[in-house]
Structure formats: structure tokens, C-alpha cells
Design an enzyme around this catalytic site. Structure first.
Site, PDB file in Angstrom:
ATOM      1  N   ASN A 175      29.410  33.909  45.768  1.00 10.01           N
ATOM      2  CA  ASN A 175      28.112  34.576  45.763  1.00 10.01           C
ATOM      3  C   ASN A 175      27.673  34.978  44.362  1.00 10.01           C
ATOM      4  O   ASN A 175      28.427  34.882  43.395  1.00 10.01           O
ATOM      5  CB  ASN A 175      28.176  35.823  46.640  1.00 10.01           C
TER       6      ASN A 175
ATOM      7  N   GLU B 289      31.317  40.723  42.786  1.00 11.19           N
ATOM      8  CA  GLU B 289      30.729  42.015  43.156  1.00 11.19           C
ATOM      9  C   GLU B 289      30.744  43.001  41.994  1.00 11.19           C
ATOM     10  O   GLU B 289      30.062  44.023  42.025  1.00 11.19           O
ATOM     11  CB  GLU B 289      31.496  42.626  44.337  1.00 11.19           C
TER      12      GLU B 289
ATOM     13  N   CYS C 214      32.697  54.811  46.790  1.00  9.89           N
ATOM     14  CA  CYS C 214      34.006  55.023  47.422  1.00  9.89           C
ATOM     15  C   CYS C 214      34.204  54.214  48.701  1.00  9.89           C
ATOM     16  O   CYS C 214      35.345  53.936  49.089  1.00  9.89           O
ATOM     17  CB  CYS C 214      34.204  56.496  47.761  1.00  9.89           C
TER      18      CYS C 214
ATOM     19  N   ASN D 298      35.424  33.516  57.458  1.00 11.68           N
ATOM     20  CA  ASN D 298      35.746  33.980  56.120  1.00 11.68           C
ATOM     21  C   ASN D 298      36.941  33.207  55.580  1.00 11.68           C
ATOM     22  O   ASN D 298      37.064  32.012  55.834  1.00 11.68           O
ATOM     23  CB  ASN D 298      35.971  35.496  56.128  1.00 11.68           C
ATOM     24  N   TRP D 299      37.839  33.833  54.871  1.00  8.64           N
ATOM     25  CA  TRP D 299      38.914  33.109  54.167  1.00  8.64           C
ATOM     26  C   TRP D 299      40.015  32.551  55.065  1.00  8.64           C
ATOM     27  O   TRP D 299      40.701  31.603  54.648  1.00  8.64           O
ATOM     28  CB  TRP D 299      39.537  34.000  53.090  1.00  8.64           C
TER      29      TRP D 299
ATOM     30  N   ASP E 238      25.575  37.075  50.371  1.00  9.85           N
ATOM     31  CA  ASP E 238      27.008  36.864  50.131  1.00  9.85           C
ATOM     32  C   ASP E 238      27.544  35.739  51.020  1.00  9.85           C
ATOM     33  O   ASP E 238      28.662  35.803  51.523  1.00  9.85           O
ATOM     34  CB  ASP E 238      27.793  38.165  50.356  1.00  9.85           C
TER      35      ASP E 238
ATOM     36  N   LYS F 159      30.608  30.851  55.180  1.00  9.74           N
ATOM     37  CA  LYS F 159      30.165  32.091  55.795  1.00  9.74           C
ATOM     38  C   LYS F 159      28.828  31.961  56.514  1.00  9.74           C
ATOM     39  O   LYS F 159      28.563  32.671  57.484  1.00  9.74           O
ATOM     40  CB  LYS F 159      30.028  33.181  54.725  1.00  9.74           C
TER      41      LYS F 159
ATOM     42  N   GLY G  71      35.546  38.587  41.419  1.00  4.86           N
ATOM     43  CA  GLY G  71      34.890  39.654  40.677  1.00  4.86           C
ATOM     44  C   GLY G  71      33.384  39.609  40.700  1.00  4.86           C
ATOM     45  O   GLY G  71      32.729  40.357  39.971  1.00  4.86           O
TER      46      GLY G  71
ATOM     47  N   MET H 252      43.723  54.490  41.724  1.00  6.25           N
ATOM     48  CA  MET H 252      42.555  55.364  41.752  1.00  6.25           C
ATOM     49  C   MET H 252      42.181  55.732  40.324  1.00  6.25           C
ATOM     50  O   MET H 252      42.662  56.714  39.752  1.00  6.25           O
ATOM     51  CB  MET H 252      42.848  56.618  42.586  1.00  6.25           C
TER      52      MET H 252
END
Length: 712
Positions: A281, A205, A631, A414-415, A326, A353, A203, A673
Site C-alpha cells: 500500500n 504505514e 496507541c 491477508n498474509w 490498504d 486483499k 513500513g 515502548m
């Protein structure tokens, strides 16, 4: 003029990335390949489980099984498959214990399958509210479960930790580990340390403060919690570590949350009785906003050692001080004992990263080595051995929308987990080249600490692809992005071999005593390569993305290879060009397997003719900027989705008719959504719709003219 400038600049960046790709494409480094002993068909193996996330506490993902080996791997075929019940991203490493395969899927669902036949034994659905999809950055994925003493433990997307009876899937205990009103999610696999189960969260971000928690495996009672970044100093500090960390921050970082979520890798060392956590991050990414006068911002992008009984801080090593790109340190960590300078050292290895491969003394936290494992790096030249700090380039923190950043927020790794083969002495790292640009925010809303949308402190217009034809964009994507499997020598600090660059879809790895390394990649394939030379020996079509790491186990004298597959859906325009279906499955292989997958259904959809654009160019430009800000993370930069969430250019007349009800009214919140009325006015929502219509009309013309075969 602006459009022309954007196209020219992206062409320059694509060219730079191509240069980087060519440097990475050497098949073998100048160092001689290790000599591998000849492999013969092994004796019938004993039953062998895969009980922990990385097989054992070292998380080396190396198996001593060798029935499947270099000499017979071509005989490896599908034994059985199982279709999961959802069609979202799959990232899990399965576990196999006592003849049962435990694998998690999207929405934190858990499947218990007969490891011999694939028959479903039980299924658990934690009933996650689909509206929680808006609280995470990267999809309702899950990287696996933990197992201990007859319990299967899963972290759920809505922040719970649930213990299940391994025999029938019934709930033993269920605890909420996060504040449900904040934008916390869990996608990582829990870890076990003695009688405790450890879990972090995601979370950063979205504006949260990171932490890791320990729970009693029998009762689910919380034993301790360690925060990774300091809170408001006026409230006091939880411990001395937070007081020390606070001195490395400036401004009012706590109003943003701070970030530092432990969203993936943790590893426990039973010998030293230490728990190592990888910290992510900051919130926002842009340090100029969250900590305006600089500072190291501990413990962002750090490896932190804790006492597993109490959560007491022991040591830390920060891979990226003052992280602004990040560059998380949440990537897979491996423990090993290596002879370095004539002395056997207990080490921790990580390829985060930021592009450097770290070998760290896991007793003291002392840096042993940090060498670039990627040939494409623009932010730092090297790590100063004396200070342990990276030496940044003059342009590292230039965020003008033109200066290319490599590795970028996607990371050089990455992961997807790496693995270590003690026989070859090599670490197998799934890597990628994914260039980006950063632009300081041009809208004051991106400078405000708010939850509820992906606010990274940069102008997301820098991520928008140019308005060229889809065919031209697809061609540029092929030149711009790439991925490779690297066999890294941690002692010499060099690549022993590098696979031929392809799509940036290189999945997690498994290495075995059979002289093999397995990984997903190659446009939807499971691949086996010679662990010593890198020669590709075997490949089978998975029909979809294969990002999760394979495992191996043995039952009744037969060795199996198992992998959970399914498109992850978070690579935007790059993955959009692949047109790869998202088929969530478990695939299990053995020598002489006779199972086969059904053919992929043909996509015969017809794009609906879009309605007319009624807004002027200025409104469309506003709509594009708002789309990128709110979006693009889910629906793809420039409307190029990766295939899980809808491509809005294909929206029907009916969708356009209820656009306001969807975007601001939240009538589709049960499908993830949620309402954006807090962030978008009715006029702004309409501006986004006009932008979507303009792009839809452009795409429809290309398809009608036969110059585009876009699959939506």
C-alpha cells in the site's frame, strides 16, 4: 447524541456484515464437486524435504505425500512439540532439510530442531533492539527462513539479512538492508533465485519508500535494488520504470515516503527466469493526501516482474489503481500451467486483499481473469476485461465514518498462504469478512508526512468500538466478523465449496495427494478437510492461534505434518473477545503419535481497582482520540488488545504513577515502548491516562457486577 449515533451506525454496519456472512456460508456452490479417486494407505514414503518457503519454486504448497490420507487421517496425533522462547506472534512456514526443521519465531529468532524428535540442535537470536517494535505496524513477527547450499537465511525485524551455517547456526554473513534511522522492518521470508537471495521490507504505514534487494548468497554483497515507487523527481530517477511511474503520482508524495513496501510474497520462475514481487500500500493509505489529484500511483498494489540477475523491470499488473484502502498485492502468489481455452498457459494466481482472484499470464503480464472470491465487496463491482481495471462503486471513496468498506484494510485474504492442488484443480484460500469505516482526518497532524507513528491519513476514531458493555460488544463482534476456507476453481472462476463461517482466524493452507487440505482455525485448532468436498475430517486443539501454514515431510518411512503456532495479536477487539492464550510452539503430527500438550494454565488474575478519574468529559474525549491515533495499533482499538501487548485498563497503581516516564520518557523502550515525547505533550499524555482510567473503571464495575468475564 454523538455516542448514540455511533452505536446506531455500528449496529447498521454489523447488520450489513451479517448479511455478507450469510451469503458466504453456503457449504457447496451449485457446481458439482470434483470426483476424487479412492485413497488407500500408500506405500512407505521416501524421505521428502520441504526446502523452500512454498515447497518448490511454484509455491503451490502441494505435497505428493499420501501416507496420511482421507481414510486414516483420524489416526493423526501429536508426535512432538517444542516451546519457543518468546510469547509474541508466530507466522512462520517451517522448512525441513536433511532431517532438520528450521523455523523462525518472533524477534526473528531461528530454531533448528531434529525433525524426528523435536530436540533443539541450535538456536540463533539476532539480538534485535526491542525499541524497533515501534517502527513496525503489526508486531515483531517473522514468516520464515530460506535455505540454500548449507545456509539458512533470515530477515531480521531491524532490517538485516543474516546467513547462518545450517549445521551449527553460526553467522556466515550479516548485512543491513535498510536505513536504521527510518521506520523499516523485515517480517517476510527471503526467497532464492539462482545465486541470489531476495528480501523486501515493511513500513509503509510509518512513512518509508519501498524496495526489494538482491544479495549474493555466498558473500552477502548487494547485487541490485529495485524501488517500487518513485522518489523526488528533482533527484533524478533510478531507471526508466521510475520515470514512468512518477507520471502517475501528483503532489509531493516523496515527502511522505510513498510506501509500496514488498513486505511478503515473492516468487521466482526458473523456467522463464523471472522474479515476481507483490507490492504493498501507499504512504499514507489515504490517496487524497499522498497524491491529491489522483493517479494510479505505480507500482502500489501491483505485481511486478523483474530480471533476477539485474533487477530490470519487465512488466507489471496493478490490482488496485490509486489504492486508498490498504489493498496490498503482497499476498501469496502461485505459479501453475493451466489449460485455458484449449491452450496451456503459464499463469500466476493471486487472491490479494481487494477481494478479486486474479489469473495472469506470467510471461506477458496479461490479465486472463479477475473474479470476486468474496461475496462481500463494496468498493468495486467487477474488473473490466478490456482495460484490466476495477470498476469502482459510487461510494467506494466516500470516507464519512458511516459508509462501510468491505473487504477493508484487513483484506478478504491477508498474509496466510493459500495452496493449489493440481489433482482437484482447486486453490484453497483462507478468507475473512472484516468490515470497517473510514473517516477523513479531523486533526491536521494526520495530514503531515511524519515518521514514528501509524499515520494512515484517516481519523482513527472511526475504528473505535462503541461504548457499550463488553458483553454487548462481544456479541456484536460475533455477528460482525467471520472467516472461511474457500476452495476456488481458477478456471471456472467460482467457489467449489466454502467452509462454515467462524472466527476470522483461518490460517495458511497445505494440500496433499492424500486428498486433504490442512489449515489452522476454528478457535485454535489444526483442521484437515476433504480437499474435494470440504468435509471436515479431523481437528486437534492447538491451545492457541494457528495462522502460519502447515508443511509436510517424510523421514524413515513416516509422513509428518508440522505447523508453527502462536496468537498473532493484531485483530484488536475481535481477537480480544476470544480470550485465547499466546503459546508460541512448533507442533508436529504423525499417524499414531503419542505426545500430548500440557493443560493451559488457568488465568486467575484479579483486575486491580482503578484510581479515580479526575478529568472532565472533554479531556477524556481528547484522550480517546489521541489514544486511537498513537496507541490503538499496539494496545487495541478501544483498549481491546488482542492479547500480546498489555490491556491498559488493567494497569496497576504503580504504572499510573510513572505514566509520564513511560509514555514520554521512554523508560520501557527496552520492551518496545519507546518515548512519544515527539508527538504528545505532558497534558496530552495525561488526557490518554484519564481516558484509560475511565474505561478501566467501567470495566471494573462490569466485572464486580458479574456481567463481564473479561480476561484482560
Amino acid at each position: 447524541m454523538r455516542r448514540h449515533w455511533k452505536i446506531v451506525m455500528l449496529a447498521i454496519l454489523w447488520g450489513m456484515a451479517v448479511v455478507g456472512c450469510s451469503r458466504a456460508s453456503a457449504d457447496v456452490s451449485e457446481s458439482p464437486a470434483p470426483t476424487s479417486p479412492p485413497v488407500v494407505t500408500a506405500a512407505v514414503p521416501l524421505d521428502t524435504d520441504w526446502p523452500l518457503h512454498g515447497l518448490d519454486f511454484q509455491e503451490q504448497r502441494y505435497s505428493s505425500l499420501e501416507q496420511i490420507n482421507r481414510s486414516n487421517v483420524e489416526q493423526l496425533e501429536l508426535a512432538w512439540s517444542f516451546d519457543m522462547y518468546t510469547r509474541r506472534g508466530i507466522q512462520a512456514t517451517p522448512l525441513m532439510v536433511d532431517g532438520t526443521l528450521y523455523v523462525s519465531g518472533s524477534w526473528s529468532m531461528v530454531y533448528a530442531l531434529d525433525a524426528r524428535s523435536g530436540k533443539l540442535k541450535w538456536f540463533y537470536d539476532p539480538q534485535v533492539d526491542r525499541a524497533f517494535l515501534a517502527k513496525g505496524c503489526c508486531g515483531a513477527v517473522n514468516r520464515g527462513v530460506a535455505y540454500k547450499d548449507g545456509k539458512v537465511i533470515v530477515g531480521t525485524y531491524d532490517g538485516r539479512l543474516v546467513a547462518l551455517n545450517a549445521g551449527d547456526g553460526s553467522v556466515v554473513w550479516d548485512v543491513q538492508t535498510t536505513d536504521r534511522e527510518q521506520s523499516y522492518t523485515i517480517t517476510g521470508a527471503p526467497r532464492i533465485a539462482k545465486n541470489k537471495v531476495l528480501i523486501g521490507n515493511g513500513g509503509a504505514e510509518m512513512g518509508v519508500r519501498g524496495y526489494v534487494s538482491a544479495y549474493d548468497i555466498e558473500t552477502g554483497e548487494m547485487a541490485w535494488r529495485f524501488y517500487t515507487v518513485p522518489g523526488n523527481p528533482a533527484d533524478g530517477f533510478e531507471n526508466e520504470a521510475m520515470k514512468v511511474a512518477a507520471a502517475t503520482w501528483t503532489g509531493k508524495w516523496w515527502e511522505w515516503g510513498g510506501g509500496g513496501t514488498v513486505w511478503d510474497s515473492m516468487v521466482y520462475d526458473p523456467q522463464l527466469d523471472l522474479l515476481y514481487i507483490g507490492v504493498g500500500n501507499g504512504t499514507p493509505h489515504n490517496q487524497n493526501i499522498r497524491s491529491p489529484e489522483g493517479g494510479d500511483n505505480l507500482f502500489l498494489s501491483s505485481i511486478v516482474a523483474l530480471r533476477p540477475d539485474t533487477g530490470e523491470y519487465v512488466w507489471h499488473y496493478q490490482t488496485t489503481p490509486g489504492d486508498t484502502w490498504d489493498f496490498t498485492a503482497t499476498q501469496h502468489m502461485i505459479l501453475a500451467d493451466l489449460e485455458i481455452g484449449g491452450t496451456l498457459r503459464k499463469v500466476l494466481m493471486q487472491a490479494p486483499k481487494n477481494g478479486f482472484f486474479y489469473v495472469i499470464d506470467r510471461v506477458s503480464g496479461q490479465l486472463i481473469s479477475a473474479i470476486p472470491y468474496t461475496p462481500s465487496m463494496t468498493w468495486a463491482t467487477h474488473v473490466d476485461k478490456a482495460t484490466g481495471r476495477p470498476v469502482e462503486t459510487p461510494t467506494a471513496r466516500v470516507f464519512d465514518g458511516r459508509t462501510v468498506a468491505l473487504p477493508s484494510t484487513a483484506g478478504a485474504h491477508n498474509w496466510p498462504p493459500m495452496s493449489y492442488n493440481p489433482g482437484t484443480g482447486l486453490v484453497y484460500i483462507p478468507t475473512m469478512i472484516f468490515p470497517m469505516t473510514f473517516l477523513e482526518p479531523t486533526d491536521d497532524r494526520d495530514r503531515l508526512p511524519r515518521q514514528g507513528f501509524w499515520n494512515v491519513g484517516f481519523d482513527r476514531m472511526s475504528s473505535a468500538p462503541p461504548k457499550v458493555s463488553q458483553a454487548e460488544l462481544n456479541d456484536a463482534i460475533k455477528k460482525r466478523y467471520s472467516g472461511s476456507l474457500i476452495a476456488w476453481d481458477p478456471l471456472k472462476g467460482e467457489a467449489r465449496w466454502v467452509s462454515k463461517p467462524g472466527r476470522p482466524d483461518t490460517g495458511g493452507t497445505l494440500s496433499t495427494a492424500g486428498g486433504l487440505v490442512f489449515n489452522g482455525g476454528g478457535g485454535g485448532h489444526l483442521i484437515a478437510s476433504d480437499a474435494a468436498s470440504g468435509e471436515k475430517l479431523w481437528s486437534r486443539d492447538t491451545q492457541t492461534g494457528a495462522w502460519g501454514a502447515p508443511i509436510t515431510y517424510a523421514l524413515d518411512g513416516e509422513q509428518y505434518i508440522a505447523v508453527a503456532v502462536g496468537h498473532i495479536g493484531t485483530l484488536g477487539a475481535a481477537a480480544h473477545e476470544w480470550k485465547m492464550p499466546n503459546l508460541s510452539r512448533v507442533l508436529v503430527y504423525k499417524l499414531g503419535g503419542t505426545h500430548s500438550l500440557p493443560p493451559v494454565p488457568a488465568d486467575n488474575r484479579q483486575m486491580p481497582k482503578p484510581g479515580p478519574v479526575t478529568a472532565d468529559a472533554e479531556t477524556q474525549q481528547l484522550g480517546q482520540a489521541l489514544y486511537q491515533r498513537h496507541c490503538g495499533v499496539c494496545h487495541g482499538d478501544g483498549l481491546r488488545t488482542a492479547g500480546i501487548n498489555p490491556d491498559l485498563r488493567w494497569s496497576s497503581e504503580g504504572i499510573h504513577a510513572i505514566w509520564q516516564e513511560i509514555v514520554r520518557g521512554g523508560i520501557l523502550k527496552a520492551r518496545g515502548m519507546v518515548s512519544f515525547s515527539e508527538f504528545l505533550s505532558a497534558e496530552e499524555a495525561e488526557a490518554i491516562r484519564q481516558y484509560v482510567l475511565a474505561e478501566a473503571n467501567r470495566l471494573h464495575l462490569e466485572i464486580s457486577a458479574g456481567t463481564n468475564d473479561d480476561g484482560g
